[in-house]
Design a protein around this motif. Structure first.
Motif, PDB file in Angstrom:
ATOM      1  N   ASP A   1      -5.355   6.903 -10.218  1.00 45.07           N
ATOM      2  CA  ASP A   1      -5.748   6.159  -8.181  1.00 45.07           C
ATOM      3  C   ASP A   1      -5.376   5.697  -8.108  1.00 45.07           C
ATOM      4  N   PRO A   2      -4.873   5.286  -6.659  1.00 46.47           N
ATOM      5  CA  PRO A   2      -4.225   3.820  -6.009  1.00 46.47           C
ATOM      6  C   PRO A   2      -4.726   2.742  -6.517  1.00 46.47           C
ATOM      7  N   GLY A   3      -6.007   2.886  -6.497  1.00 47.32           N
ATOM      8  CA  GLY A   3      -7.281   1.594  -6.278  1.00 47.32           C
ATOM      9  C   GLY A   3      -7.074   0.618  -7.774  1.00 47.32           C
TER      10      GLY A   3
ATOM     11  N   ARG B   1       2.237   1.757  -3.509  1.00 44.14           N
ATOM     12  CA  ARG B   1       1.361   2.618  -4.351  1.00 44.14           C
ATOM     13  C   ARG B   1       0.695   3.439  -4.261  1.00 44.14           C
ATOM     14  N   GLU B   2       0.820   3.958  -3.110  1.00 42.65           N
ATOM     15  CA  GLU B   2       0.665   5.585  -2.285  1.00 42.65           C
ATOM     16  C   GLU B   2       1.814   6.347  -3.771  1.00 42.65           C
TER      17      GLU B   2
ATOM     18  N   LYS C   1       0.955  -1.438  -0.050  1.00 38.57           N
ATOM     19  CA  LYS C   1       0.191   0.156   0.117  1.00 38.57           C
ATOM     20  C   LYS C   1       0.681   1.555  -0.170  1.00 38.57           C
TER      21      LYS C   1
ATOM     22  N   PRO D   1      -5.622  -2.764  -6.536  1.00 35.22           N
ATOM     23  CA  PRO D   1      -6.957  -2.619  -5.696  1.00 35.22           C
ATOM     24  C   PRO D   1      -6.058  -3.430  -3.935  1.00 35.22           C
ATOM     25  N   ASN D   2      -7.576  -3.426  -3.109  1.00 34.80           N
ATOM     26  CA  ASN D   2      -6.615  -3.579  -2.041  1.00 34.80           C
ATOM     27  C   ASN D   2      -7.070  -5.402  -1.815  1.00 34.80           C
TER      28      ASN D   2
END
Length: 103
Positions: free
Chosen positions: A53-55, A43-44, A40, A59-60
């Motif tokens: 967009d980080p997602g 990703r950020e 994460k 994706p989580n």
């Protein structure tokens, strides 16, 4: 006809709407949690760098699947979750690098 179905659905009370059961997720190990956190953070930073967009980058649910499997190669990454080919091509090596830095 479709407009009528949509209108009927919109007029339903929330209590009358279907409820989809959520799967119970296995708890993550301490190491897998560290890997999720590292993915994460990566990703950020990637999202800022690429103005995305980080997602979209990771994706989580995919981050959790990858963290559980802890792949060490692109071939293993394929088996770690349903990773799209474009995502593996663009970010696969970085994902493997991030995971390899977790001790």
């Amino acid at each position: 006809p479709i407009c009528l179905v949509i209108r009927e659905a919109l007029e339903k009370k929330e209590d009358d709407l279907p409820v989809y059961p959520r799967e119970k997720h296995r708890p993550l190990s301490r190491k897998a949690t560290l890997r999720v956190d590292a993915l994460k953070q990566w990703r950020e930073a990637a999202a800022v760098r690429l103005a995305m967009d980080p997602g979209l980058i990771l994706p989580n649910a995919l981050a959790i699947g990858i963290a559980r499997e802890n792949p060490r190669s692109l071939e293993q990454l394929d088996r770690a979750g349903e990773i799209k080919e474009w995502r593996k091509k663009e970010f696969g090596e970085e994902i493997i690098r991030v995971l390899s830095e977790i001790k």
